[in-house]
Design a protein around this motif. Sequence first.
Motif, PDB file in Angstrom:
ATOM      1  N   TYR A  17      10.409  -0.427   0.553  1.00 18.87           N
ATOM      2  CA  TYR A  17       8.995  -0.684   0.297  1.00 18.87           C
ATOM      3  C   TYR A  17       8.538  -1.918   1.072  1.00 18.87           C
ATOM      4  CZ  TYR A  17      10.651  -4.290  -2.981  1.00 18.87           C
ATOM      5  OH  TYR A  17      11.273  -5.373  -3.537  1.00 18.87           O
ATOM      6  N   TYR A  18       7.238  -2.061   1.187  1.00 20.53           N
ATOM      7  CA  TYR A  18       6.640  -3.218   1.857  1.00 20.53           C
ATOM      8  C   TYR A  18       5.952  -4.081   0.829  1.00 20.53           C
ATOM      9  CZ  TYR A  18       7.384  -1.625   6.643  1.00 20.53           C
ATOM     10  OH  TYR A  18       7.953  -1.257   7.827  1.00 20.53           O
ATOM     11  N   THR A  19       6.053  -5.394   1.029  1.00 19.15           N
ATOM     12  CA  THR A  19       5.391  -6.338   0.137  1.00 19.15           C
ATOM     13  C   THR A  19       4.756  -7.447   0.959  1.00 19.15           C
ATOM     14  OG1 THR A  19       5.676  -7.750  -1.816  1.00 19.15           O
ATOM     15  CG2 THR A  19       7.473  -7.725  -0.226  1.00 19.15           C
ATOM     16  N   TYR A  72      15.097   2.789  -2.783  1.00 20.33           N
ATOM     17  CA  TYR A  72      13.882   2.999  -2.012  1.00 20.33           C
ATOM     18  C   TYR A  72      13.564   1.792  -1.135  1.00 20.33           C
ATOM     19  CZ  TYR A  72      11.905   0.497  -6.052  1.00 20.33           C
ATOM     20  OH  TYR A  72      11.659  -0.420  -7.059  1.00 20.33           O
ATOM     21  N   THR A 108       4.747   4.961  -6.573  1.00 14.36           N
ATOM     22  CA  THR A 108       4.864   4.041  -7.703  1.00 14.36           C
ATOM     23  C   THR A 108       4.706   4.804  -9.019  1.00 14.36           C
ATOM     24  OG1 THR A 108       3.881   2.315  -6.335  1.00 14.36           O
ATOM     25  CG2 THR A 108       3.969   1.914  -8.698  1.00 14.36           C
ATOM     26  N   GLN A 125       9.446  -5.854   4.817  1.00 12.32           N
ATOM     27  CA  GLN A 125      10.091  -4.623   4.360  1.00 12.32           C
ATOM     28  C   GLN A 125      11.303  -4.992   3.528  1.00 12.32           C
ATOM     29  OE1 GLN A 125      11.243  -1.878   7.428  1.00 12.32           O
ATOM     30  NE2 GLN A 125      12.022  -0.384   5.983  1.00 12.32           N
ATOM     31  N   ASN A 150       3.629   0.402  -2.297  1.00 10.21           N
ATOM     32  CA  ASN A 150       3.897   0.549  -0.859  1.00 10.21           C
ATOM     33  C   ASN A 150       5.301   1.072  -0.578  1.00 10.21           C
ATOM     34  OD1 ASN A 150       1.330  -0.746  -0.514  1.00 10.21           O
ATOM     35  ND2 ASN A 150       2.368  -2.701  -0.798  1.00 10.21           N
ATOM     36  N   VAL A 151       5.736   2.079  -1.358  1.00  5.64           N
ATOM     37  CA  VAL A 151       7.058   2.678  -1.146  1.00  5.64           C
ATOM     38  C   VAL A 151       6.999   3.535   0.111  1.00  5.64           C
ATOM     39  CG1 VAL A 151       8.788   4.244  -2.102  1.00  5.64           C
ATOM     40  CG2 VAL A 151       7.585   2.650  -3.607  1.00  5.64           C
ATOM     41  N   GLU A 193       7.390  -0.870  -7.796  1.00  9.54           N
ATOM     42  CA  GLU A 193       6.852  -1.513  -6.600  1.00  9.54           C
ATOM     43  C   GLU A 193       5.787  -0.622  -5.962  1.00  9.54           C
ATOM     44  OE1 GLU A 193       7.567  -4.484  -5.792  1.00  9.54           O
ATOM     45  OE2 GLU A 193       9.433  -4.886  -6.833  1.00  9.54           O
ATOM     46  N   SER A 202      15.209  -1.762  -2.377  1.00  9.06           N
ATOM     47  CA  SER A 202      15.440  -1.984  -3.804  1.00  9.06           C
ATOM     48  C   SER A 202      16.930  -2.060  -4.107  1.00  9.06           C
ATOM     49  CB  SER A 202      14.825  -0.839  -4.610  1.00  9.06           C
ATOM     50  OG  SER A 202      15.589   0.343  -4.417  1.00  9.06           O
TER      51      SER A 202
END
Length: 197
Positions: free
Chosen positions: A194-196, A192, A152, A48, A76-77, A74, A51
Amino acid sequence: MALDDKKVLLLGIIIFSIAIVGSLIFGETIERYSILLENPFDLSNMDQRVSEPVLIVDRAVEGSESIHKSLVDEANVMAISFILTWSDEADADNRHTNEPDSFTIKVESPDGSYTDEFSDKNSNGGAGRIECSFSLFDEANPPSEFPFLNGTGEWDIIISVIAGDQEPLIPSLFGMRSFADTGNDFTLEISYDYYTA
Protein backbone atom coordinates in the motif's frame (compact mmCIF):
# COMPACT_ATOMS: atom_id res chain seq x y z
CA MET A 1 3.62 48.80 32.80
CA ALA A 2 0.34 47.59 34.21
CA LEU A 3 -0.18 44.04 35.44
CA ASP A 4 -2.55 43.29 32.53
CA ASP A 5 0.07 44.49 30.04
CA LYS A 6 2.62 42.04 31.51
CA LYS A 7 0.14 39.19 31.19
CA VAL A 8 -0.57 40.07 27.57
CA LEU A 9 3.16 40.31 26.78
CA LEU A 10 3.85 36.96 28.50
CA LEU A 11 0.95 35.33 26.65
CA GLY A 12 2.26 36.71 23.36
CA ILE A 13 5.75 35.28 24.02
CA ILE A 14 4.27 31.84 24.86
CA ILE A 15 2.13 31.77 21.70
CA PHE A 16 5.09 32.91 19.58
CA SER A 17 7.30 30.17 21.12
CA ILE A 18 4.68 27.49 20.46
CA ALA A 19 4.32 28.66 16.86
CA ILE A 20 8.09 28.51 16.28
CA VAL A 21 8.46 25.05 17.86
CA GLY A 22 5.40 23.73 15.98
CA SER A 23 6.67 24.95 12.63
CA LEU A 24 10.05 23.29 13.26
CA ILE A 25 8.50 19.98 14.30
CA PHE A 26 5.58 19.76 11.87
CA GLY A 27 6.88 21.86 8.99
CA GLU A 28 8.09 18.90 6.92
CA THR A 29 4.86 16.95 7.45
CA ILE A 30 2.73 19.94 6.50
CA GLU A 31 4.89 20.51 3.44
CA ARG A 32 4.51 16.83 2.37
CA TYR A 33 0.74 16.95 2.77
CA SER A 34 0.47 20.23 0.85
CA ILE A 35 2.48 18.65 -2.00
CA LEU A 36 0.14 15.66 -1.85
CA LEU A 37 -2.93 17.89 -2.03
CA GLU A 38 -1.50 19.71 -5.06
CA ASN A 39 -0.69 16.40 -6.82
CA PRO A 40 -2.93 13.81 -5.12
CA PHE A 41 -2.25 11.04 -7.66
CA ASP A 42 1.50 11.44 -7.92
CA LEU A 43 2.75 8.28 -6.19
CA SER A 44 6.30 9.66 -6.07
CA ASN A 45 5.11 11.88 -3.21
CA MET A 46 4.07 8.81 -1.20
CA ASP A 47 5.85 5.92 0.51
CA GLN A 48 5.23 2.34 -0.61
CA ARG A 49 4.96 -0.13 2.26
CA VAL A 50 4.33 -3.84 2.76
CA SER A 51 2.04 -5.04 5.53
CA GLU A 52 3.02 -7.53 8.17
CA PRO A 53 1.76 -10.93 6.98
CA VAL A 54 -1.38 -12.28 8.64
CA LEU A 55 -1.43 -16.05 9.23
CA ILE A 56 -4.63 -18.07 9.58
CA VAL A 57 -4.22 -21.71 10.60
CA ASP A 58 -7.34 -23.86 10.43
CA ARG A 59 -8.78 -27.15 9.22
CA ALA A 60 -10.92 -27.60 6.12
CA VAL A 61 -13.51 -30.35 6.43
CA GLU A 62 -14.81 -32.07 3.33
CA GLY A 63 -18.41 -31.13 2.59
CA SER A 64 -18.29 -27.75 4.37
CA GLU A 65 -16.68 -24.38 3.76
CA SER A 66 -14.12 -22.72 6.01
CA ILE A 67 -15.06 -19.02 6.00
CA HIS A 68 -12.63 -16.32 7.09
CA LYS A 69 -12.58 -12.53 7.05
CA SER A 70 -9.38 -10.52 6.89
CA LEU A 71 -9.46 -6.82 7.78
CA VAL A 72 -7.27 -4.45 5.75
CA ASP A 73 -7.27 -1.14 7.61
CA GLU A 74 -4.90 0.76 5.31
CA ALA A 75 -6.00 2.91 2.37
CA ASN A 76 -4.35 2.97 -1.07
CA VAL A 77 -3.85 -0.81 -1.30
CA MET A 78 -1.97 -1.47 -4.52
CA ALA A 79 -1.81 -5.29 -4.42
CA ILE A 80 -2.85 -8.08 -2.07
CA SER A 81 -1.90 -11.76 -2.04
CA PHE A 82 -3.36 -14.87 -0.42
CA ILE A 83 -1.10 -17.94 -0.15
CA LEU A 84 -2.77 -21.20 0.90
CA THR A 85 -0.51 -24.12 1.84
CA TRP A 86 -1.19 -27.61 3.19
CA SER A 87 0.49 -31.00 3.59
CA ASP A 88 -1.32 -34.21 2.81
CA GLU A 89 -0.84 -37.43 4.73
CA ALA A 90 1.50 -40.12 3.47
CA ASP A 91 0.22 -43.52 2.39
CA ALA A 92 -1.36 -45.34 5.35
CA ASP A 93 0.71 -48.46 4.64
CA ASN A 94 2.30 -50.33 1.75
CA ARG A 95 -1.13 -51.64 0.68
CA HIS A 96 -2.79 -48.20 0.28
CA THR A 97 -2.24 -45.08 -1.78
CA ASN A 98 -3.31 -41.74 -0.43
CA GLU A 99 -5.21 -39.86 -3.12
CA PRO A 100 -4.42 -36.12 -3.43
CA ASP A 101 -6.41 -33.42 -1.62
CA SER A 102 -7.90 -30.73 -3.84
CA PHE A 103 -8.30 -27.29 -2.26
CA THR A 104 -10.33 -24.34 -3.54
CA ILE A 105 -10.02 -20.75 -2.33
CA LYS A 106 -12.53 -18.01 -3.20
CA VAL A 107 -11.64 -14.40 -2.44
CA GLU A 108 -13.77 -11.25 -2.62
CA SER A 109 -12.73 -7.65 -1.94
CA PRO A 110 -14.68 -5.46 0.52
CA ASP A 111 -16.53 -3.60 -2.24
CA GLY A 112 -17.04 -6.71 -4.38
CA SER A 113 -15.07 -5.31 -7.33
CA TYR A 114 -12.34 -7.96 -7.07
CA THR A 115 -13.31 -11.62 -6.81
CA ASP A 116 -11.84 -14.88 -8.04
CA GLU A 117 -11.63 -18.61 -7.34
CA PHE A 118 -8.51 -20.77 -7.47
CA SER A 119 -8.11 -24.55 -7.15
CA ASP A 120 -5.21 -26.96 -7.03
CA LYS A 121 -4.24 -30.33 -5.61
CA ASN A 122 -1.09 -31.71 -4.06
CA SER A 123 0.98 -34.54 -5.40
CA ASN A 124 0.45 -37.94 -3.82
CA GLY A 125 0.98 -37.48 -0.06
CA GLY A 126 2.85 -34.21 -0.62
CA ALA A 127 2.47 -30.50 -0.03
CA GLY A 128 0.09 -28.22 -1.87
CA ARG A 129 0.16 -24.50 -2.54
CA ILE A 130 -2.24 -22.00 -4.10
CA GLU A 131 -1.26 -18.36 -4.52
CA CYS A 132 -3.86 -15.85 -5.62
CA SER A 133 -3.17 -12.16 -5.88
CA PHE A 134 -4.98 -9.04 -6.98
CA SER A 135 -3.38 -5.93 -8.46
CA LEU A 136 -5.70 -3.04 -7.62
CA PHE A 137 -3.55 -0.45 -9.40
CA ASP A 138 0.06 0.08 -10.49
CA GLU A 139 2.44 2.99 -10.80
CA ALA A 140 1.65 3.44 -14.49
CA ASN A 141 -2.09 3.59 -13.73
CA PRO A 142 -2.54 5.23 -10.32
CA PRO A 143 -5.99 5.60 -8.77
CA SER A 144 -8.25 8.39 -10.01
CA GLU A 145 -9.26 9.37 -6.49
CA PHE A 146 -7.48 9.76 -3.19
CA PRO A 147 -7.65 8.04 -0.80
CA PHE A 148 -8.17 4.84 -2.80
CA LEU A 149 -10.40 2.59 -0.68
CA ASN A 150 -11.28 -0.37 -2.95
CA GLY A 151 -8.98 -2.68 -0.97
CA THR A 152 -9.78 -1.26 2.47
CA GLY A 153 -12.14 -3.22 4.72
CA GLU A 154 -12.98 -6.91 5.22
CA TRP A 155 -11.91 -9.37 2.54
CA ASP A 156 -13.97 -12.58 2.42
CA ILE A 157 -12.06 -15.83 2.02
CA ILE A 158 -13.84 -19.17 1.58
CA ILE A 159 -11.78 -22.37 1.60
CA SER A 160 -13.04 -25.84 0.76
CA VAL A 161 -11.42 -29.24 0.21
CA ILE A 162 -12.12 -32.50 -1.56
CA ALA A 163 -10.01 -34.90 0.47
CA GLY A 164 -8.56 -37.92 -1.29
CA ASP A 165 -9.09 -41.20 0.56
CA GLN A 166 -6.55 -43.94 1.26
CA GLU A 167 -7.32 -46.36 -1.56
CA PRO A 168 -6.14 -50.00 -1.60
CA LEU A 169 -3.61 -50.96 -4.28
CA ILE A 170 -5.89 -53.86 -5.16
CA PRO A 171 -9.32 -52.28 -5.68
CA SER A 172 -12.07 -53.36 -3.34
CA LEU A 173 -15.39 -54.15 -4.96
CA PHE A 174 -17.44 -52.24 -2.37
CA GLY A 175 -14.78 -49.81 -1.14
CA MET A 176 -14.54 -51.65 2.16
CA ARG A 177 -10.75 -51.47 2.34
CA SER A 178 -10.64 -47.70 1.73
CA PHE A 179 -9.81 -45.33 4.59
CA ALA A 180 -11.82 -42.13 4.39
CA ASP A 181 -10.04 -38.78 4.62
CA THR A 182 -12.36 -36.14 6.08
CA GLY A 183 -10.23 -33.04 5.54
CA ASN A 184 -6.91 -31.37 6.03
CA ASP A 185 -5.17 -28.62 8.00
CA PHE A 186 -4.05 -25.54 6.10
CA THR A 187 -2.23 -22.24 6.55
CA LEU A 188 -3.36 -19.06 4.84
CA GLU A 189 -0.92 -16.14 4.60
CA ILE A 190 -2.23 -12.69 3.67
CA SER A 191 -0.12 -9.64 2.86
CA TYR A 192 -0.55 -6.46 0.86
CA ASP A 193 1.33 -3.49 -0.58
CA TYR A 194 0.00 0.00 0.00
CA TYR A 195 0.95 3.66 -0.32
CA THR A 196 0.92 6.15 2.51
CA ALA A 197 1.63 9.87 2.70
